[in-house]
Motif scaffolding. Structure first.
Motif, PDB file in Angstrom:
ATOM      1  N   ILE A  44       2.336   1.613  -3.479  1.00  0.00           N
ATOM      2  CA  ILE A  44       1.349   2.400  -4.522  1.00  0.00           C
ATOM      3  C   ILE A  44       1.451   3.974  -4.232  1.00  0.00           C
ATOM      4  N   ALA A  45       1.124   4.193  -3.012  1.00  0.00           N
ATOM      5  CA  ALA A  45       1.082   5.433  -2.596  1.00  0.00           C
ATOM      6  C   ALA A  45       2.082   6.514  -2.901  1.00  0.00           C
ATOM      7  N   LEU A  98       0.804  -1.257  -0.179  1.00  0.00           N
ATOM      8  CA  LEU A  98       0.078  -0.156   0.040  1.00  0.00           C
ATOM      9  C   LEU A  98       0.917   1.336  -0.091  1.00  0.00           C
ATOM     10  N   LYS A  99       1.842   1.103   0.791  1.00  0.00           N
ATOM     11  CA  LYS A  99       2.837   2.282   0.806  1.00  0.00           C
ATOM     12  C   LYS A  99       3.580   2.631  -0.588  1.00  0.00           C
ATOM     13  N   GLN A 113      -2.827   6.788   3.527  1.00  0.00           N
ATOM     14  CA  GLN A 113      -1.428   6.645   3.376  1.00  0.00           C
ATOM     15  C   GLN A 113      -1.040   7.744   2.363  1.00  0.00           C
ATOM     16  N   GLN A 133      -7.698   3.357   3.004  1.00  0.00           N
ATOM     17  CA  GLN A 133      -6.278   3.281   3.466  1.00  0.00           C
ATOM     18  C   GLN A 133      -5.172   3.854   2.475  1.00  0.00           C
ATOM     19  N   LEU A 134      -5.604   3.742   1.404  1.00  0.00           N
ATOM     20  CA  LEU A 134      -4.576   4.315   0.468  1.00  0.00           C
ATOM     21  C   LEU A 134      -4.975   5.820   0.672  1.00  0.00           C
ATOM     22  N   ASP A 135      -6.011   6.322   0.559  1.00  0.00           N
ATOM     23  CA  ASP A 135      -6.315   7.740   0.901  1.00  0.00           C
ATOM     24  C   ASP A 135      -5.341   8.245   2.223  1.00  0.00           C
TER      25      ASP A 135
END
Length: 558
Positions: free
Chosen positions: A50-51, A47-48, A227, A223-225
């Motif tokens: 991708i962010a 996830l991090k 991050q 969660q992506l938001d």
């Protein structure tokens, strides 16, 4: 490593410039199933990653999320997601944004008929599946089924003995045994119907889509938001939230696009419904159903903005494009900048299976209220012969500006029922209807090399009962052929082009040496005509993408 709601895995590079991932819900197929998921990497780390990628391309970052439908296996959905990324990489690499990402979302759908490649294993899995389904049958129904089977067997033997061996000549006993046989058959039919609904997996997939699929996709986006916000300009999280809320930073927001196939359309639309900010001041008007003061924003969360929505054979009610109190999706659908719908009258999965299943659950008191959006038809206005291509475009490439009722008159639920008639039944009078925001691609007569792709391409205004019967046994994939048929070159070009580029940039790929947007639109219409596709172009799409009247569509009043 611990338990996670989701697993996130990156696809192999394969020479494609932009990354791709598959995000899978870890929710079980059955509530009693134990978690048996191995995770190669901690999803928080991915996830991090991708962010980080999206932050590096701030202002040019876009995410395309593809979502599969009902009765989908993990391997089948993964193949489609990898194929989506490969297709866009091969055909539109130079046109997509520098910060483009493809994400395939796998929700816990259940594949009813196993396909392992070995018929022995398939039979074993199917036998186990049926045994579990019977074991889960409520005890009263199971006992009633056993009782009905026993009585039926006794009645059948008795009737056979009377008819063949003449062991009994008493008419009363013959009538009594026939009545018993009939009652037992009725009991068995009811139990069998319940059992078939169970093993079809449709309602089970609907439950999982609603309670796991939507919730876990919402959590991924949240969660992506979070991050991305945490990696914003300052170390103060509160200041970061305030930074993203400022109107002047809207252009930095990450565009969020969706392709929803079949029941995946249900997951998409309900995810957006949940993510929509209910306290957005622009979406709060009054309690009127047709409040014209409401103007909802496309902004979602802190860093995202809704861009393009592509629904392919959507297994959602046709009521979702009818304005009125009975449409729970209207507020969320009108938040997208662009919306497209691919349908097929010959889609027997929706025409028969889904419509029959939803007869038990959808709150409608008419047959028309139960039809599915993926069967909506496009018809030429006031024409004795069906016009292919863009039906509301004249010979000079200029759009015929249909008013609301005229636009709805070009859309049919089935023969004799235009969408305008259904809208009148709902009883809502308005100047702008949600249906007008979509551009429709009716692929019923879509052909490649003279062969029908999603139906037999008979060229009829409406299919007859016998046409439907022959389609059932034709072997044509009318539900997934848009995406999964290797011959569907043109249809896939449109679906992936619109979802990854948007209407204006996609038109430019048709003839890169031509800058006249009207000419390109006319050329696109001719291509659709040659392939047997009928298109109803949204007035707004023409005004925004061709005439450039304004940068984005005006959502007030829909």
């Amino acid at each position: 490593m611990g338990h996670h709601l989701l697993t996130i895995e990156q696809f192999a590079d394969e020479g494609i410039r932009f990354p791709g991932y598959i995000v899978s819900s870890t929710a079980p197929i059955n509530v009693e199933d134990k978690e048996e998921i191995t995770v190669a990497r901690d999803p928080n780390e991915v996830l991090k990653e991708i962010a980080d990628y999206l932050k590096q391309h701030e202002g040019n970052a876009e995410i395309l999320i593809a979502i599969h439908g009902y009765n989908s296996s993990p391997s089948g959905s993964r193949w489609w997601y990898e194929e989506t990324r490969k297709y866009i990489g091969r055909n539109f690499d130079a046109q997509v944004s520098p910060g483009f990402v493809v994400i395939g979302y796998r929700w816990p759908s259940e594949q009813v008929l196993p396909n392992t490649g070995s018929w022995i294993k398939n039979v074993q899995k199917l036998t186990k599946f049926l045994r579990i389904a019977f074991r889960a049958l409520p005890k009263p129904l199971a006992l009633a089924g056993i009782f009905g089977m026993s009585i039926w067997a006794i009645g059948a033997v008795l009737n056979t003995a009377i008819a063949i061996f003449k062991v009994i000549n008493d008419l009363t006993i013959l009538i009594a045994s026939s009545v018993v046989l009939t009652i037992s058959l009725l009991i068995l039919v009811v139990i069998l119907t319940v059992f078939v609904l169970r093993v079809s997996g449709y309602f089970r997939d609907t439950y999982r889509a609603a309670n796991y699929g939507v919730a876990d996709l919402v959590e991924f986006i949240r969660q992506l938001d979070k991050q991305i916000v945490s990696q914003s300009p300052t170390d103060n999280l509160r200041q970061n939230y305030e930074f993203w809320e400022q109107e002047e930073n809207n252009d930095r927001r990450i565009r969020l696009h969706f392709i929803g196939h079949s029941m995946g359309a249900y997951v998409v639309t309900n995810t957006v419904k949940v993510l929509s900010d209910v306290f957005d001041r622009r979406s709060i008007g009054n309690l009127e159903v047709t409040d014209k003061e409401k103007c909802p924003s496309s902004n979602i969360g802190n860093v995202f903005r809704l861009g393009r929505l592509v629904l392919v054979a959507p297994d959602i009610s046709s009521e979702s494009i009818i304005s009125g109190r009975g449409n729970p999706l209207r507020s969320s659908l009108r938040r997208f900048d662009e919306a497209y719908l691919f349908s097929n009258e010959g889609d027997m999965v929706l025409k028969i299976a889904s419509t029959a299943a939803n007869y038990f659950s959808f709150p409608a008191n008419t047959r028309d209220g139960g039809y599915r959006l993926g069967n909506v038809l496009v018809k030429s206005p006031n024409a004795t012969v069906e016009k292919m291509g863009i039906v509301n475009l004249d010979d000079q490439g200029i759009l015929i500006p249909f008013k609301s009722e005229e636009f709805l008159n070009c859309l049919y639920l089935h023969e004799g029922v235009p969408l305008s008639a259904r809208q009148k039944e709902v009883g809502v009078e308005n100047e702008r209807f949600i249906a007008e925001l979509f551009t429709y691609f009716d692929c019923t007569d879509y052909k490649e090399n003279g062969k029908g792709i999603v139906s037999k391409a008979l060229g009829k205004s409406f299919l007859s009962f016998w046409d439907y019967v022959t389609l059932i046994f034709s072997g044509i994939d009318g539900h997934g052929g848009f995406l999964y048929n290797s011959d569907a070159h043109f249809c896939r070009q449109i679906i992936y082009g619109l979802s990854s580029l948007g209407f204006e940039k996609f038109l430019a790929t048709i003839d890169p040496n031509q800058g006249d947007r009207r000419y390109l639109l006319k050329l696109f219409s001719q291509h659709c005509q040659a392939k047997g596709i009928q298109v109803l172009l949204a007035n707004e799409r023409y005004d925004v993408s061709i005439l450039k009247f304004w940068e984005k569509g005006n959502r007030q009043g829909y």
